[in-house]
Design an enzyme around this catalytic site. Structure first.
Site, PDB file in Angstrom:
ATOM      1  N   GLU B  70      30.760  41.471  38.747  1.00 27.57           N
ATOM      2  CA  GLU B  70      31.686  42.587  38.965  1.00 27.57           C
ATOM      3  C   GLU B  70      31.087  43.947  38.620  1.00 27.57           C
ATOM      4  O   GLU B  70      31.427  44.951  39.238  1.00 27.57           O
ATOM      5  CB  GLU B  70      32.974  42.356  38.170  1.00 27.57           C
ATOM      6  CG  GLU B  70      33.794  41.162  38.642  1.00 27.57           C
ATOM      7  CD  GLU B  70      33.275  39.817  38.150  1.00 27.57           C
ATOM      8  OE1 GLU B  70      32.375  39.806  37.274  1.00 27.57           O
ATOM      9  OE2 GLU B  70      33.755  38.775  38.627  1.00 27.57           O
ATOM     10  N   PHE B  95      39.058  40.395  35.850  1.00 28.95           N
ATOM     11  CA  PHE B  95      37.624  40.499  36.144  1.00 28.95           C
ATOM     12  C   PHE B  95      37.243  41.937  36.532  1.00 28.95           C
ATOM     13  O   PHE B  95      36.099  42.353  36.359  1.00 28.95           O
ATOM     14  CB  PHE B  95      37.206  39.506  37.225  1.00 28.95           C
ATOM     15  CG  PHE B  95      37.570  38.084  36.889  1.00 28.95           C
ATOM     16  CD1 PHE B  95      37.411  37.604  35.598  1.00 28.95           C
ATOM     17  CD2 PHE B  95      38.097  37.230  37.854  1.00 28.95           C
ATOM     18  CE1 PHE B  95      37.762  36.305  35.272  1.00 28.95           C
ATOM     19  CE2 PHE B  95      38.449  35.935  37.533  1.00 28.95           C
ATOM     20  CZ  PHE B  95      38.289  35.463  36.242  1.00 28.95           C
ATOM     21  N   ASP B 128      46.970  29.326  34.960  1.00 31.49           N
ATOM     22  CA  ASP B 128      45.573  29.506  34.546  1.00 31.49           C
ATOM     23  C   ASP B 128      45.475  29.968  33.091  1.00 31.49           C
ATOM     24  O   ASP B 128      44.446  29.816  32.441  1.00 31.49           O
ATOM     25  CB  ASP B 128      44.847  30.521  35.443  1.00 31.49           C
ATOM     26  CG  ASP B 128      44.286  29.873  36.700  1.00 31.49           C
ATOM     27  OD1 ASP B 128      44.298  28.619  36.767  1.00 31.49           O
ATOM     28  OD2 ASP B 128      43.844  30.605  37.607  1.00 31.49           O
TER      29      ASP B 128
END
Lengths: 291, 329
Positions: B70, B95, B128
């Site tokens: 990233e 991210f 998640d």
């Protein structure tokens, strides 16, 4: 072979003189600015001399710039020598170099594109300029641009993971219009690279990432020029590992980590530096007044 | 309900499942790129999750795969913008935060025309768990000079906001969202960066929401009305710049302002609203959000309930704030 590329302002002027002037200007601006990083500015002065006076042709499509090619100083702390290089092309006045690090100046301590568009992007946080340069190269791959992107990266900077993210990206995208030059002066802020976090085998590391690699003497102007002439002949990105000496040209700074950091130069140190760079007493006296 | 019946059903204000915000973004950017050939989309190996897969399919030549990297992706986007392209950087919100310092220097300080589109914000991410649930992005992005920060509330508004971003020159961050999201608007609304809007009038207090919380605030307002409390609902998709006039006007016409966000209560919408209203000292501001804790696994609605972000929690917290306020009278 390259005379057509030489800026008319310097047409015929020998590269060693230009390089020496750039070093003097960088030292003078750091002295005036009361801080700045001389070691890493002096180590890449010869590289910038060749780039700005031989490799990157004067612009046709970017009239306000130094070239249609792009140069990105990823090791932003070497800003004084970038400003000196721009002055050597007549894009900044020499007098303005005395404004380094002053409040409101275009010549910020590290390049600031919002104040000085010639620097292309703000740098100074290591690892970022090379990604920006790769993005330029990728954009030109998409838009069919024929110019090149050059990025100068420090050796200690290679410890940043972002550089290797970039290395994977540029190789994967086959950015053949992209050249990275490592200013491999072997020293970083605290001490030698090898003591902080070793970089060797550096050439093998770049090669393993899919780059074409060449090692050059970063103070041999002819060798630099010859090497950069061959940029663009690979199918992907190229890196030149330029072996250099930190503080090159000023004997008491050479190879000394002390002179990496942002230093305030005394009048005496300034005069010693300028003497080492071949200035006579009168020239030192007049520096900054007549320019 | 059959697909046909669904298509013919009248759009309801609440309760109707629609596209997720990320899917809406993916479709909108693909559509815009048909005519705006400067648009490029960058991805870090999560195109299937961010909606960018729509763009990859329609415009493969302008889709730039950066791999799971990233920091480099943000820098590459800045370089592409410098060459005149309009890069939209896509990844999960959490991210995107990996590139925060790159966003600061290469994008914001450099004034690069880069759009950062973050899917998977907040507890809405669901099972998640905490590592993927970004509860800090609005605070971090808002603190960066030059940065526009948006959090639209439904698929229609995401489309409008994406269009606004494509026409805006400068750095911007937009939250989308993972879960299918009920529609607030019947069709694509007008969208102006820096503007909020009143979705429901009310006299007693004002609920200010962004993202998925706006729809929950509307549900809450409906119920509050039955409890005898008249709540104005303001949707504030533009967190920076924020709509000062609308906030001040709302504070002048009601007794209490309650903010609702799927984000830490520190630094996000609630803080932004409090910053504006504290300067004019009109009414108390109370913040509903994640109470400075790390999230966990669970379905989005379970998490919303557990951490006090669902409509029921908004109702009970708002009633408590309101009664507390009036007990002092």
């Amino acid at each position: 072979m390259i005379s057509v590329k030489v800026n008319s302002k310097f047409n015929g002027e020998p590269l060693p003189l230009i390089a020496n002037q750039m070093r003097r200007d960088a030292i003078w601006s750091i002295y005036q600015g009361r801080s700045g990083h001389p070691g890493g500015a002096l180590s890449c002065a010869d590289l910038l001399t060749v780039l700005f006076h031989r490799t990157m042709a004067p612009p046709k499509r970017r009239p306000d710039s130094y070239s249609d090619d792009y140069f990105v100083l990823s090791k932003g702390h070497a800003a004084p020598v970038l400003y000196a290089a721009l002055a050597s092309r007549g894009l900044l006045s020499r007098a303005e170099l005395g404004q380094l690090r002053k409040l409101g100046s275009r010549l910020q301590g590290h390049p600031d594109v919002s104040r000085l568009p010639l620097v292309e992007v703000s740098t100074g946080s290591l690892g970022q300029g090379v990604s920006f340069a790769a993005g330029l190269a990728k954009a030109m791959q998409l838009d069919g641009g024929k110019d090149r992107v050059y990025a100068l990266v420090g050796d200690g900077e290679l410890q940043e993971g972002q550089v290797w993210e970039m290395a994977m990206f540029a190789a994967h995208h086959k950015l053949a219009n992209f050249t990275v030059i490592v200013d491999y002066n072997k020293l970083q802020s605290d001490s030698a690279n090898s003591e902080v976090c070793g970089l060797e085998p550096l050439a093998d590391r770049w090669r393993a990432f899919g780059w074409r690699v060449a090692e050059i003497d970063g103070h041999d102007l002819g060798a630099i020029e010859g090497a950069l002439e061959e940029s663009g002949q690979a199918a992907g990105p190229q890196v030149f590992i330029a072996h250099t000496t930190k503080g090159k040209g000023v004997d008491f700074m050479e190879g000394q980590p002390l002179w990496h950091g942002s230093v305030t130069m005394s009048r005496e140190q300034f005069e010693q530096s300028m003497t080492a760079l071949g200035c006579g007493v009168t020239e030192i006296e007049e520096y900054g007044h007549v320019r | 309900m059959s697909a046909e019946a669904k298509a013919n059903a009248a759009p309801a204000l609440v309760g109707q499942q629609s596209d997720s915000l990320r899917e809406a973004f993916g479709k909108a950017i693909s559509q815009l790129a048909e005519t705006d050939t400067a648009i490029v989309v960058l991805d870090a190996d999560v195109a299937g999750g961010t909606g960018a897969h729509h763009f990859r399919k329609r415009h493969p030549d302008r889709f730039v795969q950066c791999g799971i990297a990233e920091q480099n992706m943000v820098g590459v986007a800045a370089g592409m913008a410098h060459r005149g392209l309009k890069p939209f950087v896509t990844t999960f919100a959490v991210f995107m935060m990996r590139g925060l310092e790159q966003i600061r220097l290469s994008v914001a300080y450099s004034g690069a025309n880069v759009k950062l589109i973050a899917s998977h914000p907040g507890l809405d991410v669901g099972p998640d768990g905490a590592s993927a649930q970004c509860l800090e992005d609005l605070a971090c992005m808002r603190a960066i000079p030059n940065m526009v920060v948006l959090s639209p509330c439904d698929a229609h508004e995401v489309a409008a906001a994406t269009r606004a971003l494509a026409n805006y020159e400068g750095p911007a961050y937009m939250r989308t969202g993972r879960s299918p999201c009920p529609n607030v608007f019947d069709a694509e609304p007008e969208f102006t960066i820096g503007k909020g809007r009143v979705l429901r009038e009310g006299r007693d207090l004002t609920l200010v929401g962004c993202g998925v919380m706006t729809q929950r605030a509307l549900v809450a307002a409906e119920q509050l009305a039955k409890e005898g409390v008249s709540a104005r609902v303001v949707h504030m998709p533009s967190i920076k710049p924020i709509d000062r006039e609308l906030l001040i006007e709302s504070a002048r016409s009601t007794q209490l302002v309650v903010t609702c966000e799927d984000h830490n209560i520190i630094g996000g919408l609630g803080s932004a609203v409090a910053e504006v209203l504290s300067e004019v000292a009109l009414v108390p501001v109370r913040r509903i959000g994640v109470e400075d804790v790390i999230g966990g696994s669970g379905e989005p609605d379970e998490l919303a309930q557990h951490y006090g972000l669902d409509a029921v929690s908004i109702i009970s917290k708002t009633l408590a704030f309101y009664r507390e306020l009036n007990s002092h009278d």
